[in-house]
Design a protein around this motif. Structure first.
Motif, PDB file in Angstrom:
ATOM      1  N   ILE A  89      -3.536 -18.397 -38.537  1.00  8.59           N
ATOM      2  CA  ILE A  89      -4.472 -19.433 -38.101  1.00  8.59           C
ATOM      3  C   ILE A  89      -4.539 -19.386 -36.581  1.00  8.59           C
ATOM      4  CG2 ILE A  89      -5.004 -21.897 -38.102  1.00  8.59           C
ATOM      5  CD1 ILE A  89      -3.308 -22.141 -40.638  1.00  8.59           C
ATOM      6  N   TRP A  90      -5.693 -19.001 -36.056  1.00  9.80           N
ATOM      7  CA  TRP A  90      -5.852 -18.828 -34.614  1.00  9.80           C
ATOM      8  C   TRP A  90      -6.550 -20.021 -33.989  1.00  9.80           C
ATOM      9  CZ3 TRP A  90      -4.207 -14.850 -31.481  1.00  9.80           C
ATOM     10  CH2 TRP A  90      -3.739 -13.693 -32.115  1.00  9.80           C
ATOM     11  N   LEU A  91      -6.083 -20.404 -32.798  1.00 10.08           N
ATOM     12  CA  LEU A  91      -6.768 -21.400 -31.986  1.00 10.08           C
ATOM     13  C   LEU A  91      -7.536 -20.664 -30.895  1.00 10.08           C
ATOM     14  CD1 LEU A  91      -3.982 -22.839 -33.035  1.00 10.08           C
ATOM     15  CD2 LEU A  91      -4.677 -24.632 -31.450  1.00 10.08           C
ATOM     16  N   LYS A 112      -6.006 -26.248 -26.185  1.00 11.51           N
ATOM     17  CA  LYS A 112      -5.521 -25.441 -27.312  1.00 11.51           C
ATOM     18  C   LYS A 112      -3.997 -25.493 -27.422  1.00 11.51           C
ATOM     19  CE  LYS A 112      -7.373 -21.527 -26.003  1.00 11.51           C
ATOM     20  NZ  LYS A 112      -8.020 -21.978 -24.753  1.00 11.51           N
ATOM     21  N   SER A 113      -3.324 -25.346 -26.291  1.00 10.44           N
ATOM     22  CA  SER A 113      -1.854 -25.311 -26.322  1.00 10.44           C
ATOM     23  C   SER A 113      -1.255 -26.646 -26.725  1.00 10.44           C
ATOM     24  CB  SER A 113      -1.320 -24.878 -24.948  1.00 10.44           C
ATOM     25  OG  SER A 113      -1.709 -23.546 -24.664  1.00 10.44           O
ATOM     26  N   THR A 114      -1.871 -27.745 -26.292  1.00 14.06           N
ATOM     27  CA  THR A 114      -1.395 -29.074 -26.700  1.00 14.06           C
ATOM     28  C   THR A 114      -1.524 -29.238 -28.213  1.00 14.06           C
ATOM     29  OG1 THR A 114      -2.111 -29.992 -24.581  1.00 14.06           O
ATOM     30  CG2 THR A 114      -1.657 -31.563 -26.341  1.00 14.06           C
ATOM     31  N   ILE A 124      -0.952 -14.238 -25.866  1.00 14.60           N
ATOM     32  CA  ILE A 124      -1.004 -14.744 -27.236  1.00 14.60           C
ATOM     33  C   ILE A 124       0.377 -15.275 -27.614  1.00 14.60           C
ATOM     34  CG2 ILE A 124      -1.319 -14.095 -29.650  1.00 14.60           C
ATOM     35  CD1 ILE A 124      -3.299 -11.935 -28.637  1.00 14.60           C
ATOM     36  N   ILE A 125       0.426 -16.531 -28.061  1.00 12.49           N
ATOM     37  CA  ILE A 125       1.684 -17.148 -28.482  1.00 12.49           C
ATOM     38  C   ILE A 125       1.578 -17.459 -29.969  1.00 12.49           C
ATOM     39  CG2 ILE A 125       3.241 -19.098 -28.140  1.00 12.49           C
ATOM     40  CD1 ILE A 125       2.049 -19.374 -25.323  1.00 12.49           C
ATOM     41  N   GLU A 126       2.612 -17.121 -30.733  1.00 14.53           N
ATOM     42  CA  GLU A 126       2.562 -17.376 -32.170  1.00 14.53           C
ATOM     43  C   GLU A 126       3.819 -18.088 -32.647  1.00 14.53           C
ATOM     44  OE1 GLU A 126       3.626 -13.896 -34.907  1.00 14.53           O
ATOM     45  OE2 GLU A 126       2.622 -12.909 -33.231  1.00 14.53           O
ATOM     46  N   ASP A 134      -1.789 -19.202 -30.626  1.00 12.96           N
ATOM     47  CA  ASP A 134      -2.519 -19.817 -29.522  1.00 12.96           C
ATOM     48  C   ASP A 134      -3.071 -18.718 -28.628  1.00 12.96           C
ATOM     49  OD1 ASP A 134      -3.525 -21.493 -27.599  1.00 12.96           O
ATOM     50  OD2 ASP A 134      -1.581 -21.938 -26.681  1.00 12.96           O
ATOM     51  N   SER A 135      -4.387 -18.689 -28.456  1.00 16.04           N
ATOM     52  CA  SER A 135      -5.007 -17.641 -27.640  1.00 16.04           C
ATOM     53  C   SER A 135      -4.965 -18.022 -26.169  1.00 16.04           C
ATOM     54  CB  SER A 135      -6.460 -17.407 -28.079  1.00 16.04           C
ATOM     55  OG  SER A 135      -7.234 -18.575 -27.863  1.00 16.04           O
ATOM     56  N   PRO A 136      -4.936 -17.024 -25.270  1.00 16.73           N
ATOM     57  CA  PRO A 136      -4.878 -17.321 -23.842  1.00 16.73           C
ATOM     58  C   PRO A 136      -6.203 -17.844 -23.321  1.00 16.73           C
ATOM     59  CG  PRO A 136      -5.118 -14.970 -24.172  1.00 16.73           C
ATOM     60  CD  PRO A 136      -4.941 -15.582 -25.536  1.00 16.73           C
ATOM     61  N   GLY A 137      -6.130 -18.679 -22.309  1.00 13.14           N
ATOM     62  CA  GLY A 137      -7.336 -19.120 -21.605  1.00 13.14           C
ATOM     63  C   GLY A 137      -7.338 -18.492 -20.234  1.00 13.14           C
TER      64      GLY A 137
END
Length: 464
Positions: A3-5, A13-15, A38-40, A55-58
């Motif tokens: 599940i990707w944000l 997104k990170s919050t 990218i954090i998972e 969580d995808s990078p901004g």
């Protein structure tokens, strides 16, 4: 189930990611572009089972960010498309929306309108999101991730969407793999790439993964949070943690400090093999030596790699290896390799060493064999002590693995000096081969039963 944000920079997104997994995993600040990689995180959801949130990078440069977003959309099972209501739909959102449509992922997307509390009262949330239905998504929800408003509703929609007919097959397959491969996953080799900024950690991570999951720049501090990736080499599964470059403690502030503390907690919890990366053009520095000692204090297995070896001449390489071995004389068990993450030179050898190091860290030595070898060694060459200050080993046993821990019963604990402990460790290593693995040796005082018996006999004789 992945599940990707996705969404623009600083939409929250990170919050939301942290709220969904119930942990402080992604660093959250008001600074745009805080999340650069990218954090998972793998977690369990009721009625679904195991899922992975990512969580995808901004990134501030959308051209770079767009490459990752396209990759994310291509490989996602479910997309959480996050929009900042206080800003509205910008050109970035339009680009992301277009690619979701192009890849036919509309039905697999939940539109999340975040920060809705800034412009609207809670009773107006449902009315406020109506304008976003024009994008054509079936599921649209207004939330405030910061204030935890409607986050539980997001989880409900995720459950409902995953359990829909379209995704049931994927979920069933994921659950089947989870059930049948539990033991295999337990045997994965976990490794964390540690080193100073700009040593090439992200380049090596991407080389392992054979794709870009960590951003690579020549700017120290590019990686702010540790990034996790999983890959397979010759039927063996590996999990790699690309960590932020660690500078001197007094140079670390703000986001870097948070990232450092999270990395340390991850190392304590996961206990991976440390792949310590050194820039070969600089050699092992004083800061590297301090880091190695800090890792030794955690009793983590370690392999050292001198990276960027392609930039050195054969003579320079030979001198570097000799100097590095001399500096690591206090920890000769640490394997030393020269590699080039950029050209992938020497990387193949690392995998075999990682596998052997994992076996060593999990090795359990037979107690009778251990006592037999230690007994013979210390009888044939007794250690030297000052007069009447002898420390005698009565019994030794291994009480734990990863890190291998040995409990040594001696007649006088305070007489077990550094030289005595080093002699004992070297003997264990010579006979039982603990490659790349630090040993924990603890002493416990216990009287020799034979001496106690002798004392009792002497007391009986004197009474007579």
């Amino acid at each position: 189930m992945n599940i990707w944000l996705v969404g623009s920079t600083n939409v929250g997104k990170s919050t939301l990611f942290n709220r969904l997994i119930g942990q402080f995993r992604a660093i959250v600040t008001d600074i745009p572009g805080t999340t650069r990689d990218i954090i998972e995180h793998e977690t369990l959801i009721d009625d679904i089972g195991k899922v992975t949130f990512l969580d995808s990078p901004g990134l501030l440069d959308f051209k770079e960010e767009e490459v990752l977003i396209k990759q994310i959309i291509n490989y996602s099972d479910l997309i959480l498309f996050v929009i900042d209501d206080s800003v509205g739909i910008t050109a970035k959102e339009q680009h992301i929306y277009s690619y979701i449509i192009e890849k036919n992922k509309k039905k697999n997307t939940i539109l999340i309108v975040n920060k809705i509390d800034i412009k609207h009262k809670e009773k107006e949330y449902d009315l406020a999101v109506n304008e976003y239905y024009k994008l054509g998504f079936e599921n649209v929800i207004g939330i405030s991730a910061k204030k935890q408003k409607n986050v539980s509703e997001v989880k409900d929609i995720i459950t409902k969407t995953i359990n829909s007919k379209k995704l049931k097959e994927n979920v069933a397959e994921t659950e089947a793999l989870t059930t049948s491969e539990t033991n295999i996953q337990d045997n994965r080799i976990h490794m964390a790439i540690i080193g100073k900024p700009n040593a090439g950690k992200s380049t090596l991570t991407n080389a392992f993964m054979k794709k870009v999951i960590s951003k690579v720049e020549n700017i120290p501090g590019t990686t702010r949070d540790y990034v996790v990736g999983e890959f397979k080499v010759e039927k063996k599964k590996y999990v790699v943690y690309d960590t932020a470059g660690i500078r001197k403690k007094w140079d670390i502030h703000g986001i870097e400090k948070i990232a450092f503390e999270k990395t340390v907690e991850m190392l304590k919890y996961k206990r991976p093999i440390i792949l310590f990366l050194v820039d070969a053009t600089e050699g092992i520095s004083h800061r590297d030596m301090t880091l190695i000692q800090e890792i030794n204090n955690l009793a983590l297995p370690m392999v050292m790699c001198l990276n960027k070896i392609d930039l050195l001449s054969p003579k320079e390489k030979k001198l570097l290896m000799a100097k590095s071995k001399a500096m690591l004389d206090f920890a000769k068990y640490i394997p030393l390799f020269s590699i080039s993450a950029k050209t992938k030179r020497g990387i193949g050898e690392v995998f075999e060493v990682l596998s052997n190091t994992k076996k060593a860290a999990e090795k359990r030595v037979d107690t009778s064999e251990l006592n037999d070898i230690i007994g013979k060694e210390f009888i044939s060459r007794p250690p030297r002590f000052p007069k009447n200050k002898i420390c005698k080993i009565l019994y030794i046993t291994q009480v734990d693995i990863n890190a291998p821990t040995f409990l040594v019963f001696v007649n006088h604990k305070n007489r077990a000096n550094f030289a005595f402990k080093r002699r004992l460790e070297n003997t264990i290593r010579i006979h039982f081969w603990f490659m790349g693995t630090p040993l924990v040796i603890r002493f416990k005082e216990r009287k020799d039963s034979r001496l106690e018996k002798k004392d009792e006999e002497e007391e009986t004789t004197s009474e007579e």
